[in-house]
Motif scaffolding. Structure first.
Motif, PDB file in Angstrom:
ATOM      1  N   MET A  11       2.731  -5.271   5.107  1.00 60.79           N
ATOM      2  CA  MET A  11       3.929  -5.328   4.258  1.00 60.79           C
ATOM      3  C   MET A  11       4.498  -6.735   4.272  1.00 60.79           C
ATOM      4  SD  MET A  11       7.469  -3.068   4.404  1.00 60.79           S
ATOM      5  CE  MET A  11       7.863  -3.538   6.087  1.00 60.79           C
ATOM      6  N   ALA A  12       4.859  -7.219   3.108  1.00 70.00           N
ATOM      7  CA  ALA A  12       5.656  -8.442   2.981  1.00 70.00           C
ATOM      8  C   ALA A  12       7.088  -7.987   2.756  1.00 70.00           C
ATOM      9  CB  ALA A  12       5.161  -9.302   1.831  1.00 70.00           C
ATOM     10  N   ALA A  13       7.941  -8.193   3.723  1.00 68.77           N
ATOM     11  CA  ALA A  13       9.300  -7.657   3.661  1.00 68.77           C
ATOM     12  C   ALA A  13      10.127  -8.258   2.548  1.00 68.77           C
ATOM     13  CB  ALA A  13       9.996  -7.868   5.005  1.00 68.77           C
ATOM     14  N   PHE A  14       9.740  -9.464   2.096  1.00 71.67           N
ATOM     15  CA  PHE A  14      10.526 -10.163   1.075  1.00 71.67           C
ATOM     16  C   PHE A  14       9.577 -11.035   0.268  1.00 71.67           C
ATOM     17  CE2 PHE A  14      12.900 -13.929  -0.315  1.00 71.67           C
ATOM     18  CZ  PHE A  14      13.998 -13.353  -0.932  1.00 71.67           C
ATOM     19  N   SER A  15       9.562 -10.867  -1.034  1.00 70.79           N
ATOM     20  CA  SER A  15       8.684 -11.657  -1.901  1.00 70.79           C
ATOM     21  C   SER A  15       9.415 -12.043  -3.177  1.00 70.79           C
ATOM     22  CB  SER A  15       7.415 -10.864  -2.254  1.00 70.79           C
ATOM     23  OG  SER A  15       6.662 -11.548  -3.246  1.00 70.79           O
ATOM     24  N   ALA A  24      11.420  -8.581  -4.191  1.00 71.87           N
ATOM     25  CA  ALA A  24      10.661  -7.361  -3.918  1.00 71.87           C
ATOM     26  C   ALA A  24      10.160  -7.330  -2.485  1.00 71.87           C
ATOM     27  CB  ALA A  24       9.470  -7.259  -4.873  1.00 71.87           C
ATOM     28  N   ALA A  25       9.890  -6.123  -2.023  1.00 67.26           N
ATOM     29  CA  ALA A  25       9.064  -5.904  -0.839  1.00 67.26           C
ATOM     30  C   ALA A  25       7.695  -5.474  -1.345  1.00 67.26           C
ATOM     31  CB  ALA A  25       9.669  -4.834   0.059  1.00 67.26           C
ATOM     32  N   THR A  26       6.644  -5.945  -0.697  1.00 69.55           N
ATOM     33  CA  THR A  26       5.290  -5.644  -1.145  1.00 69.55           C
ATOM     34  C   THR A  26       4.538  -4.889  -0.065  1.00 69.55           C
ATOM     35  OG1 THR A  26       5.269  -7.671  -2.465  1.00 69.55           O
ATOM     36  CG2 THR A  26       3.145  -6.606  -2.059  1.00 69.55           C
ATOM     37  N   GLN A  57       6.833   6.154   6.728  1.00 67.51           N
ATOM     38  CA  GLN A  57       8.199   6.325   7.218  1.00 67.51           C
ATOM     39  C   GLN A  57       8.782   4.998   7.711  1.00 67.51           C
ATOM     40  OE1 GLN A  57      10.188   8.835   6.778  1.00 67.51           O
ATOM     41  NE2 GLN A  57       8.536   9.942   5.732  1.00 67.51           N
ATOM     42  N   GLN A  58       7.954   4.174   8.354  1.00 65.84           N
ATOM     43  CA  GLN A  58       8.431   2.849   8.759  1.00 65.84           C
ATOM     44  C   GLN A  58       8.766   1.992   7.540  1.00 65.84           C
ATOM     45  OE1 GLN A  58       4.926   1.878  11.102  1.00 65.84           O
ATOM     46  NE2 GLN A  58       6.117   1.887  12.997  1.00 65.84           N
ATOM     47  N   ALA A  59       7.898   2.030   6.543  1.00 61.57           N
ATOM     48  CA  ALA A  59       8.152   1.264   5.324  1.00 61.57           C
ATOM     49  C   ALA A  59       9.404   1.770   4.622  1.00 61.57           C
ATOM     50  CB  ALA A  59       6.944   1.355   4.396  1.00 61.57           C
ATOM     51  N   ARG A  60       9.551   3.071   4.558  1.00 61.35           N
ATOM     52  CA  ARG A  60      10.700   3.661   3.866  1.00 61.35           C
ATOM     53  C   ARG A  60      12.012   3.286   4.561  1.00 61.35           C
ATOM     54  NH1 ARG A  60      13.842   8.237   2.950  1.00 61.35           N
ATOM     55  NH2 ARG A  60      13.840   8.959   0.768  1.00 61.35           N
ATOM     56  N   ARG A  61      11.995   3.279   5.889  1.00 65.58           N
ATOM     57  CA  ARG A  61      13.202   2.887   6.625  1.00 65.58           C
ATOM     58  C   ARG A  61      13.571   1.437   6.315  1.00 65.58           C
ATOM     59  NH1 ARG A  61      11.097   6.216  10.807  1.00 65.58           N
ATOM     60  NH2 ARG A  61      10.068   4.438  11.828  1.00 65.58           N
ATOM     61  N   HIS A  62      12.565   0.585   6.226  1.00 72.52           N
ATOM     62  CA  HIS A  62      12.843  -0.808   5.869  1.00 72.52           C
ATOM     63  C   HIS A  62      13.454  -0.891   4.475  1.00 72.52           C
ATOM     64  CE1 HIS A  62      12.359  -5.094   5.207  1.00 72.52           C
ATOM     65  NE2 HIS A  62      11.736  -4.814   4.076  1.00 72.52           N
ATOM     66  N   LEU A  63      12.884  -0.149   3.535  1.00 73.49           N
ATOM     67  CA  LEU A  63      13.395  -0.201   2.165  1.00 73.49           C
ATOM     68  C   LEU A  63      14.826   0.319   2.092  1.00 73.49           C
ATOM     69  CD1 LEU A  63      10.204   1.027   0.268  1.00 73.49           C
ATOM     70  CD2 LEU A  63      11.062  -1.320   0.453  1.00 73.49           C
ATOM     71  N   LYS A  64      15.113   1.374   2.789  1.00 72.65           N
ATOM     72  CA  LYS A  64      16.485   1.908   2.785  1.00 72.65           C
ATOM     73  C   LYS A  64      17.468   0.881   3.344  1.00 72.65           C
ATOM     74  CE  LYS A  64      17.746   6.048   3.261  1.00 72.65           C
ATOM     75  NZ  LYS A  64      18.111   7.416   3.715  1.00 72.65           N
ATOM     76  N   SER A  65      17.024   0.126   4.351  1.00 70.72           N
ATOM     77  CA  SER A  65      17.910  -0.878   4.951  1.00 70.72           C
ATOM     78  C   SER A  65      18.126  -2.070   4.028  1.00 70.72           C
ATOM     79  CB  SER A  65      17.333  -1.361   6.286  1.00 70.72           C
ATOM     80  OG  SER A  65      16.189  -2.184   6.088  1.00 70.72           O
ATOM     81  N   ARG A  66      17.290  -2.184   2.978  1.00 67.35           N
ATOM     82  CA  ARG A  66      17.401  -3.308   2.050  1.00 67.35           C
ATOM     83  C   ARG A  66      17.935  -2.890   0.679  1.00 67.35           C
ATOM     84  NH1 ARG A  66      16.665  -5.101   6.343  1.00 67.35           N
ATOM     85  NH2 ARG A  66      15.365  -6.881   6.976  1.00 67.35           N
ATOM     86  N   GLN A  67      18.442  -1.678   0.573  1.00 70.34           N
ATOM     87  CA  GLN A  67      19.042  -1.253  -0.695  1.00 70.34           C
ATOM     88  C   GLN A  67      20.219  -2.165  -1.024  1.00 70.34           C
ATOM     89  OE1 GLN A  67      19.476   2.959   0.565  1.00 70.34           O
ATOM     90  NE2 GLN A  67      18.652   3.492  -1.451  1.00 70.34           N
ATOM     91  N   GLY A  68      20.260  -2.648  -2.256  1.00 66.69           N
ATOM     92  CA  GLY A  68      21.301  -3.578  -2.663  1.00 66.69           C
ATOM     93  C   GLY A  68      20.938  -5.037  -2.443  1.00 66.69           C
ATOM     94  N   LEU A  69      19.893  -5.279  -1.659  1.00 66.16           N
ATOM     95  CA  LEU A  69      19.416  -6.642  -1.420  1.00 66.16           C
ATOM     96  C   LEU A  69      18.114  -6.899  -2.169  1.00 66.16           C
ATOM     97  CD1 LEU A  69      20.074  -6.824   2.432  1.00 66.16           C
ATOM     98  CD2 LEU A  69      21.499  -7.749   0.598  1.00 66.16           C
ATOM     99  N   LEU A  70      17.175  -5.969  -2.054  1.00 63.49           N
ATOM    100  CA  LEU A  70      15.930  -6.054  -2.810  1.00 63.49           C
ATOM    101  C   LEU A  70      16.066  -5.272  -4.108  1.00 63.49           C
ATOM    102  CD1 LEU A  70      13.280  -5.461   0.009  1.00 63.49           C
ATOM    103  CD2 LEU A  70      13.873  -7.644  -1.067  1.00 63.49           C
ATOM    104  N   GLU A  71      15.319  -5.711  -5.117  1.00 57.09           N
ATOM    105  CA  GLU A  71      15.382  -5.046  -6.419  1.00 57.09           C
ATOM    106  C   GLU A  71      14.170  -4.180  -6.702  1.00 57.09           C
ATOM    107  OE1 GLU A  71      17.334  -8.311  -9.273  1.00 57.09           O
ATOM    108  OE2 GLU A  71      15.756  -9.116  -7.984  1.00 57.09           O
ATOM    109  N   ALA A  72      13.054  -4.479  -6.046  1.00 57.51           N
ATOM    110  CA  ALA A  72      11.802  -3.826  -6.423  1.00 57.51           C
ATOM    111  C   ALA A  72      10.899  -3.618  -5.217  1.00 57.51           C
ATOM    112  CB  ALA A  72      11.062  -4.661  -7.474  1.00 57.51           C
TER     113      ALA A  72
END
Length: 234
Positions: A11-15, A24-26, A57-72
């Motif tokens: 996973m790329a946490a920020f792209s 985006a996260a990739t 589940q690990q990826a999903r937790r990361h995405l939830k923590s970035r809601q409002g910061l990442l767009e895609a």
């Protein structure tokens, strides 16, 4: 099939580059049916988990923590469409409020079509003319369905870009230009030519495939009038 079955190789946490004009996260999914000579992610070809695998589940937790910061969220690979768990994962990321992006070579149209309602943008890898796919992918069945994906994306109204990886040992400038013109004839508006990264390839025997600045400029100048955007990406 649930999203928990998704096999994620990294996973790329920020792209800022994987989804045009969006942060985006990739997620890089395991598995690919092709063996492209210039593949720079050969560790993602096997479908089975590797050393860097993370769970959904690990990826999903990361995405939830970035809601409002990442767009895609971008699902890349490997070839992500061969995993059946991709569809429920797309549904979950859409529910979380993210745009969904996909990087795909579309080897099997029947695997791409159910995903289209859940996609906002697609980077479609076009390897060559349909008749030349085996030269790149080493798969004699490859080609026609990838090109058919263009019409499927157009009919579904999904924003997309076609991109082609250019390795000098495999494709002459004239071949790249021919692919570009054919894409324009099919109504493609955005095309990117990506210079192959040769520091890590599945088949090192093909060498670096030197491309001159003149060759790159010739492709750029010839194809620019055919597209809304035409990029040569080193």
């Amino acid at each position: 099939m649930t999203a928990d079955s998704l096999v994620i190789g990294g996973m790329a946490a920020f792209s800022t580059v994987d989804y045009p004009q969006h942060l985006a996260a990739t997620l890089f999914l395991q598995g690919c049916p092709w063996r492209c000579h210039y593949c720079h992610n050969p560790h993602l070809i096997p479908l089975q988990p590797g050393d860097e695998t993370i769970t959904w589940q690990q990826a999903r937790r990361h995405l939830k923590s970035r809601q409002g910061l990442l767009e895609a969220v971008v699902f890349s690979g490997g070839e992500p469409t061969i995993q059946k768990a991709l569809l429920p994962a797309l549904q979950q990321t859409r529910e979380l409020g993210f745009r969904n992006g996909l990087h795909t070579g579309a080897p099997h149209l029947k695997l791409l079509e159910p995903l289209l309602p859940w996609l906002d943008w697609v980077g479609l890898d076009i390897k060559a003319l349909p008749s030349d796919y085996e030269i790149i992918t080493t798969n004699r069945h490859a080609g026609p369905e990838s090109w058919a994906a263009i019409e499927a994306l157009q009919k579904a109204g999904v924003d997309f870009e076609c991109r082609m990886t250019w390795h000098g040992a495999l494709q002459l400038p004239e071949q790249v230009i021919t692919v570009g013109v054919r894409l324009a004839d099919q109504g493609v508006r955005r095309f990117a030519v990506q210079i192959a990264r040769t520091d890590q390839m599945l088949n090192d025997f093909i060498g670096a495939g030197y491309l001159s600045a003149e060759d790159k400029q010739r492709v750029q100048n010839t194809l620019t009038p055919f597209f809304e955007t035409l990029n040569i990406r080193d």
